[in-house]
Design an enzyme around this catalytic site. Structure first.
Site, PDB file in Angstrom:
ATOM      1  N   HIS A 103      25.758 -15.020 -10.376  1.00  0.00           N
ATOM      2  CA  HIS A 103      24.915 -13.889 -10.020  1.00  0.00           C
ATOM      3  C   HIS A 103      24.504 -13.994  -8.559  1.00  0.00           C
ATOM      4  CE1 HIS A 103      24.811 -13.387 -14.318  1.00  0.00           C
ATOM      5  NE2 HIS A 103      24.185 -14.541 -14.469  1.00  0.00           N
ATOM      6  N   GLU A 120      18.111 -17.436 -13.694  1.00  0.00           N
ATOM      7  CA  GLU A 120      17.865 -17.443 -15.132  1.00  0.00           C
ATOM      8  C   GLU A 120      17.641 -18.850 -15.667  1.00  0.00           C
ATOM      9  OE1 GLU A 120      21.244 -15.333 -16.569  1.00  0.00           O
ATOM     10  OE2 GLU A 120      22.631 -16.980 -16.245  1.00  0.00           O
ATOM     11  N   HIS A 178      28.790 -20.415 -13.989  1.00  0.00           N
ATOM     12  CA  HIS A 178      28.303 -20.863 -15.289  1.00  0.00           C
ATOM     13  C   HIS A 178      28.952 -20.042 -16.400  1.00  0.00           C
ATOM     14  CE1 HIS A 178      25.588 -17.539 -14.116  1.00  0.00           C
ATOM     15  NE2 HIS A 178      25.566 -17.254 -15.415  1.00  0.00           N
ATOM     16  N   ARG A 198      32.004 -11.623 -12.602  1.00  0.00           N
ATOM     17  CA  ARG A 198      32.893 -12.344 -13.513  1.00  0.00           C
ATOM     18  C   ARG A 198      34.101 -12.839 -12.719  1.00  0.00           C
ATOM     19  NH1 ARG A 198      34.200  -8.254 -16.843  1.00  0.00           N
ATOM     20  NH2 ARG A 198      32.277  -8.499 -18.032  1.00  0.00           N
TER      21      ARG A 198
END
Length: 322
Positions: A103, A120, A178, A198
């Site tokens: 991200h 996150e 991740h 992605r």
């Protein structure tokens, strides 16, 4: 406006990698065999949560904020974020491996997508034997080396794998590659953002027979190519006490392992509080009202609430604020 502990209708997301643990383990009302995410509290455009209990039942989170931002969010939060709700809360069930992704940070996300970045945290609620996560690289890289491995279909050789069990917690900085591995059920706390780059998807196709989009070029300037061992969160689990987990600019998280009733004092906190039940159950008592909180459920405590009592014979809760 009279505010109270708020529960919201889950926003359920079908995913190519999803399974049935949200139903089988957490009791969500789903019929699909590939439900991967339950968005518990969301202000993402197009996916705004709706209150499920009390006099505000049927009211959107956005409307509550519009009508009572200071009392709901806290003045300190309004000063930082205006009327944007800054956190997105999810439960995620990975029956299959998720794509390898990352991200962007706030500045890049704002420039490209007019969005927050996406830092996150994951708390592992359940994991099949041998289940793992991908978190970061297993060596220091530069952009050119990364591109060569990616182009030669050797990216997986560069990735760091972490075997997991219930209670393991990970903090995922922006830029860190991740992926959640097959067999993992987790609670996710993140900035309000749905921006994902992605970079690898195991050559699988969606239900229509198409490969999912990769964001190869967008990712190049967003990736942190350094090997870092900064992702596992070490935290105490003292019973009936406040156990700090994460203290970041984006959210703060506390672990509560309760064996008996617990008074949660919030009068000095000029911000909302979120409780996620990851094990057991509790009743959230405010004034003369009681809100049930079962495993896999989430409640939002508005900033105007000075405190609640948690009635329980046994519960593990994540307490989240900003």
């Amino acid at each position: 406006m009279e505010l109270y502990p708020l529960k919201f209708d889950p926003i359920l997301k079908e995913r190519i990698w999803g399974g049935t643990k949200l139903k089988d383990v957490l009791g969500k009302s789903i019929t699909d065999e590939h439900t991967g995410e339950s968005w518990e509290i969301s202000a993402v455009d197009g996916d705004v949560s709706v209150v499920a209990n009390g006099t505000h039942r049927g009211t959107s989170l956005s409307r509550l904020i519009e009508d009572s931002a200071g009392d709901l969010l806290g003045q300190s939060v309004v000063e930082r974020f205006g009327k944007d709700f800054p956190i997105l809360i999810k439960f995620i069930d990975a029956r299959k491996d998720l794509s390898v992704q990352l991200h962007p940070h706030d500045e890049l996300a704002r420039e490209r997508h007019q969005s927050f970045g996406k830092t996150e945290m994951w708390y592992i609620m359940d994991a099949d034997p041998g289940a793992n996560l991908i978190v970061g690289f297993n060596r220091d890289l530069d952009k050119q080396t990364y591109k060569e491995y990616l182009q030669n279909d050797r990216l997986l050789e560069l990735l760091n794998y972490e075997q997991v069990k219930e209670g393991d917690t990970f903090f995922i900085n922006t830029g860190k590659v991740h992926a959640i591995g097959a067999g993992v059920l987790l609670a996710e706390i993140q900035q309000t953002s749905d921006i994902t780059y992605r970079i690898y998807d195991f050559k699988r196709k969606d239900k229509d027979g198409n490969y999912r989009e990769l964001h190869t070029e967008l990712a190049l300037d967003a990736i942190d190519y350094r090997k870092k061992d900064d992702f596992r969160v070490n935290y105490s689990q003292h019973p009936d006490a406040v156990n700090s987990m994460v203290d970041s600019p984006y959210f703060k998280t506390i672990f509560l392992h309760l064996n008996k009733d617990f008074a949660l004092d919030l009068k000095d906190r000029d911000a909302f509080t979120i409780l996620m039940c990851v094990q057991g159950s509790a009743n959230v008592i405010y004034k003369s009202e009681s809100v049930s909180l079962q495993r896999g459920e989430t409640v939002l405590l508005p900033a105007a609430i000075p405190g609640v009592t948690l009635e329980t014979a046994g519960a593990k809760l994540l307490e989240v604020t900003i």
